[in-house]
Enzyme design. Structure first.
Site, PDB file in Angstrom:
ATOM      1  N   ASP A 137       0.842  -1.190   0.000  1.00  0.00           N
ATOM      2  CA  ASP A 137       0.000   0.000   0.000  1.00  0.00           C
ATOM      3  C   ASP A 137       0.885   1.249   0.000  1.00  0.00           C
ATOM      4  O   ASP A 137       2.099   1.175   0.221  1.00  0.00           O
ATOM      5  CB  ASP A 137      -0.884   0.025   1.252  1.00  0.00           C
ATOM      6  CG  ASP A 137      -1.923  -1.080   1.253  1.00  0.00           C
ATOM      7  OD1 ASP A 137      -2.460  -1.382   0.173  1.00  0.00           O
ATOM      8  OD2 ASP A 137      -2.188  -1.636   2.339  1.00  0.00           O
ATOM      9  N   ASP A 139       1.232   4.271   2.279  1.00  0.00           N
ATOM     10  CA  ASP A 139       0.825   4.782   3.586  1.00  0.00           C
ATOM     11  C   ASP A 139       1.072   6.287   3.641  1.00  0.00           C
ATOM     12  O   ASP A 139       2.214   6.742   3.530  1.00  0.00           O
ATOM     13  CB  ASP A 139       1.620   4.089   4.694  1.00  0.00           C
ATOM     14  CG  ASP A 139       1.301   2.604   4.774  1.00  0.00           C
ATOM     15  OD1 ASP A 139       0.103   2.276   4.869  1.00  0.00           O
ATOM     16  OD2 ASP A 139       2.231   1.784   4.736  1.00  0.00           O
TER      17      ASP A 139
END
Length: 214
Positions: A137, A139
């Site tokens: 991901d 972040d």
């Protein structure tokens, strides 16, 4: 004042103390960080931390799917300098090609909204090591200064989330952090959300957090 996800550089004496107290299996990683002058990351303060202790962490690149994190409690005086999490604009250079254009669009849309990166993207940008995987991901930290900026920032993330695996936190005054996806899903109904403070985790209503900006 230290905040979660800040970058902290140890002094020479701080590194000497960290290496002296390190588990044997962690010594090589710590020596690598020391020799490159890479920062450690401020983590949530543990309940057993002594006064004057700063809880830092070092996350190594994934190895065979496993992530190793080394906890380093150090005296605050062992820190030579501290800076906020890496600006997304600086971290974006380490992103894979598949994220390049969507990240450029996100940054262009952000305008005066400051987005910072932590986690795998930031660590790869800082160290040059291979943290990012196909399932990683992005972040992000978003610290709004007003209700208008809060709403604009959440809308920005919602707009670009279909093109990017955006994760991360909204940080309210005082350091109260809420996962932006949880905020997105709860804000319309004034339900309670999980809040991560510097030394604890609690529940709070979205209205009470908005009041911090009002």
């Amino acid at each position: 004042m230290y905040s979660r996800h800040d970058r902290a550089w140890l002094s020479d004496a701080g590194w000497a103390g960290a290496l002296a107290g390190a588990a044997p299996e962690h010594a090589a990683a710590l020596e690598q960080w020391r020799s490159h002058d890479w920062p450690l990351i401020v983590a949530r303060r543990t309940p057993d931390a002594a006064p004057g202790t700063l809880c830092l962490g070092l996350a190594l690149p994934p190895d065979a799917g496993r992530k190793l994190r080394i906890a380093l409690p150090v005296n605050e005086h062992a820190v030579a300098r501290i800076e906020a999490a890496l600006p997304l604009r600086a971290a974006a250079a380490a992103a894979p090609a598949r994220w390049a254009d969507p990240l450029a669009a996100l940054l262009a849309g952000a305008s005066s909204i400051t987005l910072r990166a932590y986690g795998s993207l930031a660590l790869q940008a800082i160290t040059g090591l291979g943290y990012l995987t196909e399932s990683s991901d992005i972040d992000l930290l978003f610290t709004p200064a007003s209700l208008q900026e809060l709403d604009a920032g959440v809308q920005l993330l919602k707009t670009h989330a279909p093109q990017l695996p955006l994760d991360g936190e909204i940080v309210f005054p005082g350091g109260a952090a809420v996962a932006w996806k949880e905020w997105r899903d709860a804000a319309a109904n004034d339900t309670r959300v999980l809040v991560k403070d510097a030394d604890a985790v609690r529940l709070a209503t979205t209205a009470s957090l908005r009041d911090l900006l009002g």
